[in-house]
Scaffold this motif. Structure first.
Motif, short mmCIF file in Angstrom:
data_model
loop_
_atom_site.label_atom_id
_atom_site.label_comp_id
_atom_site.label_asym_id
_atom_site.label_seq_id
_atom_site.Cartn_x
_atom_site.Cartn_y
_atom_site.Cartn_z
N ALA A 92 36.80 38.51 32.42
CA ALA A 92 37.59 37.43 33.14
C ALA A 92 37.56 37.79 34.74
CB ALA A 92 38.91 37.24 32.66
N ALA A 93 37.80 38.80 35.00
CA ALA A 93 37.96 39.36 36.34
C ALA A 93 36.59 39.47 37.13
CB ALA A 93 38.55 40.87 36.72
N ARG A 94 35.62 39.53 36.34
CA ARG A 94 34.00 39.46 36.83
C ARG A 94 33.54 38.06 37.27
NH1 ARG A 94 30.49 41.57 32.62
NH2 ARG A 94 30.94 43.62 33.39
N GLU A 95 34.26 36.97 36.29
CA GLU A 95 33.97 35.57 36.55
C GLU A 95 34.93 35.43 37.87
OE1 GLU A 95 34.69 33.01 33.21
OE2 GLU A 95 33.47 34.36 32.00
N GLN A 96 36.14 35.68 37.86
CA GLN A 96 36.80 35.45 39.22
C GLN A 96 36.14 35.90 40.37
OE1 GLN A 96 40.85 36.37 38.23
NE2 GLN A 96 40.84 35.17 36.39
N TRP A 97 35.79 37.27 40.54
CA TRP A 97 35.26 37.89 41.43
C TRP A 97 33.72 37.03 42.05
CZ3 TRP A 97 37.21 41.05 44.81
CH2 TRP A 97 36.33 41.79 45.69
N HIS A 98 33.01 36.77 40.87
CA HIS A 98 31.94 35.86 41.32
C HIS A 98 32.08 34.62 41.78
CE1 HIS A 98 27.72 34.52 40.85
NE2 HIS A 98 28.24 33.46 40.14
N LEU A 99 33.31 33.82 41.52
CA LEU A 99 33.63 32.86 42.23
C LEU A 99 34.04 32.74 43.52
CD1 LEU A 99 35.36 30.79 39.25
CD2 LEU A 99 33.61 30.16 40.20
N VAL A 100 34.80 33.88 43.93
CA VAL A 100 35.40 34.17 45.06
C VAL A 100 34.19 34.60 46.08
CG1 VAL A 100 36.77 35.74 46.62
CG2 VAL A 100 37.58 34.51 44.63
N SER A 101 33.39 35.45 45.37
CA SER A 101 32.25 36.02 46.37
C SER A 101 31.33 35.22 46.73
CB SER A 101 31.70 37.42 45.68
OG SER A 101 30.81 37.00 44.60
#
Length: 116
Positions: A92-101
């Motif tokens: 879940a954090a990876r997906e969130q980080w990808h969206l932000v990045s």
């Protein structure tokens, strides 16, 4: 680098640290100082004052488990292993980080361009 920039950099590292820690522990079981060394190899200078509270929180939240392993020098080392809950949190954090990045990359790529 100004003090404000250094604080912002530290904030970015703090935001990424749980994801990075779960990712590294997911690759292989590790003890705290080893995680610091692995983060250093990635180019991040993380202090013990940052990593150990993250590890404690991940353990408290059931995202990692620990086990003591005898150390040749001093007290036993506390090894951390990722749990199923930790894998889900990491994903879940990876997906969130990808969206932000992606949003940051897009803004930086378009910086100075007319947005009409």
């Amino acid at each position: 680098m100004s003090r404000i920039q250094a604080q912002q950099d530290a904030q970015i590292v703090r935001a990424a640290l749980p994801l990075l820690t779960l990712t590294l522990i997911g690759e292989r079981e590790s003890y705290g100082y080893e995680i610091l060394e692995r983060l250093g190899a990635l180019g991040l200078d993380v202090s013990t004052g940052l990593i150990y509270p993250v590890l404690a929180r991940l353990e408290r939240d059931g995202q990692v488990t620990t086990r003591p392993v005898a150390s040749p020098n001093g007290p036993p080392r506390k090894y951390f292993a990722i749990t199923e809950a930790g894998q889900k949190a990491r994903n879940a954090a990876r997906e969130q980080w990808h969206l932000v990045s992606c949003a940051v990359d897009s803004a930086l790529t378009n910086e100075g361009k007319d947005h009409d």
